[in-house]
Scaffold this active site. Structure first.
Site, short mmCIF file in Angstrom:
data_model
loop_
_atom_site.label_atom_id
_atom_site.label_comp_id
_atom_site.label_asym_id
_atom_site.label_seq_id
_atom_site.Cartn_x
_atom_site.Cartn_y
_atom_site.Cartn_z
N ASP A 82 46.08 29.27 -22.76
CA ASP A 82 45.70 30.21 -23.81
C ASP A 82 46.71 30.12 -24.94
OD1 ASP A 82 47.92 31.61 -22.74
OD2 ASP A 82 46.58 32.68 -21.38
N ASP A 84 48.76 32.52 -27.62
CA ASP A 84 49.16 33.86 -28.01
C ASP A 84 49.82 33.81 -29.39
OD1 ASP A 84 48.25 34.76 -25.59
OD2 ASP A 84 50.21 34.68 -24.62
N ASP A 174 61.30 36.93 -22.49
CA ASP A 174 61.90 36.88 -21.16
C ASP A 174 62.70 35.60 -20.92
OD1 ASP A 174 59.64 35.30 -21.21
OD2 ASP A 174 58.60 36.33 -19.58
#
Length: 477
Positions: A82, A84, A174
């Site tokens: 995907d 983002d 992260d």
């Protein structure tokens, strides 16, 4: 002047103490911008819908970047699952630009731009939040919602809707390999945390202090394992060090979120290797506490053999681009714990094995759902597959024909065939009989059923004791 000298000395000491790259801290990371010839990302490899969103946000005067895993995978010459996008537009501003937009999320406010089944996720740049339990930032105008940040006493982020700059957003990422931003304005890749260096060195490194970041969101421990297996990388030692000790924090994560994470872990195409690494870090035991009671030091239990087999088979099916049903995976993983529970219930309560089987099925699934919120559509399928196992041995009369008419017959038969790899000869013979029965024509099936009827020993029918009939009194004429 003294203050300036003190800061220089402090920075010098920090650099000396953190000279080893494994203890790199965010403050030392230098911004690097890679031009088009240096990174090799081409717009033809990016989703057309993602490009539409980027162009429209830029045209409206907002900054917008392809971010995270999409950039990472393109740099590794992999096809992203995907795409983002991160932007300085707020969710409400995004919604004004796109009629096909819906806002989701409470903990993290996100915008989903819908193009049929394709969903482009757009997030507003995250800002830093204070250490206070709750922080509310007033909106710039009355049409926008207030920005809210809150933590639990354990340090977990409960609400994180504080917006900031792209630099702050990068620091909030992260892993270093996800702090990468691609711009369609000038075709550059901006690297805020030496993520490209870690990509080249095949290292998964958490940004910031690992214990603090794991306490903010314990799911990051699962993501570290998933990325390491998926990308064939090593988890950097400092990043890996606190995982075993903090693994129990997974119990504080909502079970619905863990269901989605479990699918990513087990249906990634590397489910078997992921399972082994999760067990190594005591994470799998948090997701499936029922199974942990059946683990052995040498992986010799039927439960462990079944788990390894089903995950290996799932990986093979995914590699062959075949459909995978999560319910089948859960049915296989929980089968032997359920059977052991059924025997315990039958022994303790005196119930028939069939009734104990039904009780144990419900108990095991109810317990598992507390950890991972498996949807009802899947638990119903699990029950169907399990219950059919009892019906397979009942082949007399027309039972075999009725069994084949069950909607979940094929999945249940595949499950029986899989059981034959780990159980006795009677299960192997039963699986072989059903294999032949399926391939036979109608007349041959009738002969096979007749043979079962002739070969079986019929149990005498138990007749109810007839009550002594009372004589009717004579009718007076």
């Amino acid at each position: 002047m003294g203050c300036i000298i003190f800061n220089r000395v402090a920075n010098f000491c920090r650099k000396v103490l953190n000279r080893d790259s494994s203890t790199r801290v965010p403050e030392e990371q230098t911004l690097q911008v890679y031009q088009r010839p240096e990174h090799g990302i081409s717009r033809k490899d990016i989703s057309e819908n993602a490009l539409k969103v980027l162009y429209r946000l830029n045209k409206a005067g907002y900054d917008a970047y392809l971010v995270g895993g999409g950039v990472r995978d393109l740099l590794l010459h992999k096809q992203p699952k995907d795409f983002d996008i991160a932007t300085n537009a707020t969710p409400e501003e995004i919604k004004k630009l796109f009629r096909n937009c819906r806002l989701i999320g409470r903990r993290f406010r996100l915008a989903h731009i819908l193009f049929g089944r394709d969903i482009i996720e757009v997030a507003t740049f995250r800002g830093h939040h204070s250490d206070a339990p709750t922080q509310v930032v007033a909106p710039k105008d009355n049409k926008q919602k207030p920005q809210i940040s809150s933590r639990s006493e354990e340090g977990m982020l409960l609400r994180d809707n504080v917006y900031g700059t792209i630099e702050e957003d990068a620091e909030r990422r992260d892993f270093t390999i996800n702090a990468l931003y691609y711009s369609v304005k000038d075709f550059t890749v901006t690297d805020y945390a030496q993520g490209i260096e870690d990509l080249n060195n095949r290292v998964v490194r958490l940004m910031g202090d690992p214990e603090t970041r794991y306490r903010e969101d314990p799911v990051r421990m699962l993501r570290a394992v998933r990325f390491a297996v998926k990308l064939d990388m090593d988890i950097e030692p400092v990043t890996a060090a606190p995982i075993r000790e903090l693994a129990s924090l997974m119990q504080d994560i909502p079970s619905a979120r863990l269901f989605e994470e479990s699918l990513k872990l087990l249906q990634s195409g590397q489910g078997l290797e992921t399972y082994r690494m999760l067990r190594e870090y005591n994470l799998f035991q948090q997701l499936f506490p029922i199974l942990s009671d059946h683990f052995t030091e040498n992986n010799s239990s039927k439960t462990e053999k079944m788990i390894e087999h089903i995950l290996g088979s799932t990986d093979k099916r995914i590699a062959e681009d075949k459909r995978v049903n999560p319910a089948f995976i859960y049915a296989a993983m929980l089968w032997y714990p359920m059977m052991i529970r059924a025997e315990e219930v039958s022994f303790a309560s005196g119930l028939s094995f069939y009734d104990a089987f039904m009780v144990a099925s419900n108990d095991i699934l109810d317990e598992q759902v507390r950890s991972i919120a498996i949807p009802r559509r899947h638990t119903t399928t699990v029950r169907d597959i399990w219950q059919q196992q009892l019906r397979f041995s009942r082949r007399s009369g027309k039972r075999a024909f009725k069994t084949m008419e069950h909607p979940k017959f094929r999945a249940a038969y595949d499950f029986l065939e899989m059981r034959s790899l780990f159980e006795g000869s009677d299960i192997k013979e039963l699986a072989q009989w059903w294999n032949e029965f399926q391939d036979a024509d109608y007349n041959q099936r009738g002969q096979m059923a007749t043979h079962i009827n002739d070969g079986g020993v019929r149990r005498p029918r138990r007749r109810r004791p007839q009550q002594q009939r009372r004589k009717k009194p004579p009718v007076n004429s």
